[in-house]
Design an enzyme around this catalytic site. Structure first.
Site, PDB file in Angstrom:
ATOM      1  N   SER A  92       2.905   6.517  -2.965  1.00  0.00           N
ATOM      2  CA  SER A  92       3.851   5.614  -3.626  1.00  0.00           C
ATOM      3  C   SER A  92       3.124   4.747  -4.636  1.00  0.00           C
ATOM      4  CB  SER A  92       4.488   4.721  -2.550  1.00  0.00           C
ATOM      5  OG  SER A  92       5.138   3.623  -3.137  1.00  0.00           O
ATOM      6  N   LYS A 150       0.323   3.850   3.150  1.00  0.00           N
ATOM      7  CA  LYS A 150       0.035   4.778   2.036  1.00  0.00           C
ATOM      8  C   LYS A 150      -1.410   4.610   1.565  1.00  0.00           C
ATOM      9  CE  LYS A 150       4.249   6.414   1.937  1.00  0.00           C
ATOM     10  NZ  LYS A 150       4.536   7.708   2.579  1.00  0.00           N
ATOM     11  N   TYR A 152       4.068  -1.113   5.310  1.00  0.00           N
ATOM     12  CA  TYR A 152       4.447   0.206   4.781  1.00  0.00           C
ATOM     13  C   TYR A 152       3.481   0.620   3.672  1.00  0.00           C
ATOM     14  CZ  TYR A 152       6.680   3.537   1.666  1.00  0.00           C
ATOM     15  OH  TYR A 152       6.897   4.606   0.828  1.00  0.00           O
TER      16      TYR A 152
END
Ligand code: NAD
Ligand code: UFG
Length: 337
Positions: free
Chosen positions: A125, A154, A150
């Site tokens: 992302s 990544k 979150y």
């Protein structure tokens, strides 16, 4: 041609990628625990393409189940979408996010290695660019910080994948850094079906347009942007899906660890997106200006040149087409799948 395993293939981006893979002639095996999706999306994939994926309802944390999938099929590469993705929820449930996303990826890598499959395209992302870099983001910028758990999953998974390649140059790994995927397949059969009240801009606007939500809050109109509202690089989910087909082909032909941005290279403001959606649905979107949302930045957009140079990919759709396709899916499926 060997099979492609798609983890999280029943989800929003996964289901659109299944369509593009099937249409490109690949055999597709999907593993999904349906924690944030419905099997109906895969029935719709069949309706669109006339072809079926082989579906396993299983968790990527379940190594035995994963191993069985590898033993029963001839898997040559993995496109790894499976993960939890709600930023706000990740702040409340960090351990669940780290466990599902990171341990899940470690289980997958171990089973891949045991079955001698060393090619992976991973859903990363733009969140890995953090708050210190300035757009347009290039793949060589620092990606060591994020603003929420979150985002850190990544950052950490990219690091794990990089270390894996350094330890064994037989691997071929492409983390694709998505910007803001929106829109839906032009058939209106598959699209984004969020649980509860949407956090993201376009799903929220869609529910206002269809009458399920009262009013959009525009989070801040005092950013340093042309109209004061946040600017993002929205990308049509079908363009994104096509990017995966090209990335997996590249990964099968070239070893290495190569992070690649998937964005259009252009930014749109919140008010521009609202205007495009109003044009698409033919009615005004009720909105108010609200305070800034914690953790948001003013401007995010990609330098998209590496994807073009490496595997000849470019986004085709503009914001009007993205909103038109989102509206088409929403009005045909007002209550989701
Ligand atoms: P999604 O929730 O629609 O799809 C993810 C799928 O993974 C769901 O079908 C879910 O049921 C499944 N899943 C989750 N944990 C699992 C597990 N442990 N085992 C098996 N299946 C599991 O989300 P999406 O928007 O399609 O996103 C796909 C990927 O792309 C995610 O990794 C996400 O973090 C990443 N991504 C998404 C965006 C975005 O804005 N949509 C942006 C950047 C990156
Ligand atoms: N926004 C509103 N009102 C809303 C929702 C969003 O004004 O109800 C604004 C935001 O402030 C932002 C823009 O619309 O300026 C886009 O917000 P989204 O929530 O749709 O997208 P983000 O860019 O915040 O987040 C996305 C993904 C995350 C990812 C992040 C960084 O959803 O998963 O990009 O790449 F971490």
């Amino acid at each position: 041609m060997k099979d492609i395993l798609v983890t999280g293939g029943a989800g929003f981006i996964g289901s659109h990628t299944c369509v593009e893979l099937l249409e490109a002639g690949y055999n597709v095996v999907v593993v999904d625990n349906l924690s944030n999706s419905k099997e109906e999306s895969l029935n719709r994939v069949k309706q669109i393409t006339g072809k079926s994926v082989k579906f396993y309802k299983a968790d990527i944390l379940d190594k035995e189940a994963l191993d069985k999938i590898f033993k029963e099929n001839d898997i040559g590469s993995v496109i790894h979408f499976a993960g939890l993705k709600a930023v706000g929820e990740s702040v409340r449930k960090p351990v669940e996010y780290y466990h599902n996303n990171i341990t899940g990826t470690l289980c997958l890598i171990e089973v891949m290695k045991e079955n001698n499959c060393k090619t992976m395209v991973f859903s990363s992302s733009a969140t890995v660019y953090g708050v210190k870099n300035k757009a347009p983001y290039t793949e060589d910028m620092d990606t060591s910080t994020a603003t929420n758990p979150y985002g850190y999953t990544k950052v950490m998974i990219e690091q794990i994948l990089k270390d894996l390649y350094v330890s064994d140059n037989e691997w071929s790994i492409i983390p694709l850094r998505y910007f803001n995927p929106i829109g839906a397949h032009s058939s209106g059969l598959i699209g984004e079906d969020p649980n509860g009240i949407p956090n993201n801009l376009v799903p929220y606007i869609a529910q206002v347009a269809v009458g399920k939500l009262e009013q959009l809050s525009v989070y801040g109109d005092d950013y340093e942007t042309p109209d004061g509202t946040g600017v993002r690089d929205y990308i049509h989910v079908v363009d994104l899906a096509r990017g995966h087909v090209l990335a997996v082909k590249y990964a099968l032909e070239n070893k290495g660890f190569e992070p690649v941005n998937l964005g259009t290279g252009n930014g749109s403001s919140v008010l521009e997106v609202v205007a495009a959606y109003e044009k698409a649905c033919g009615k005004p979107i009720n909105k108010r200006i609200a305070p800034r949302r914690d953790g948001d930045i003013a401007t995010s957009f990609a330098d998209a040149s590496k994807a073009k140079a490496l595997f000849g990919w470019e986004a085709k759709s503009d914001i009007n087409e993205m909103c038109a396709d989102s509206w088409n899916f929403t009005k045909k499926n007002p209550n989701g799948f």
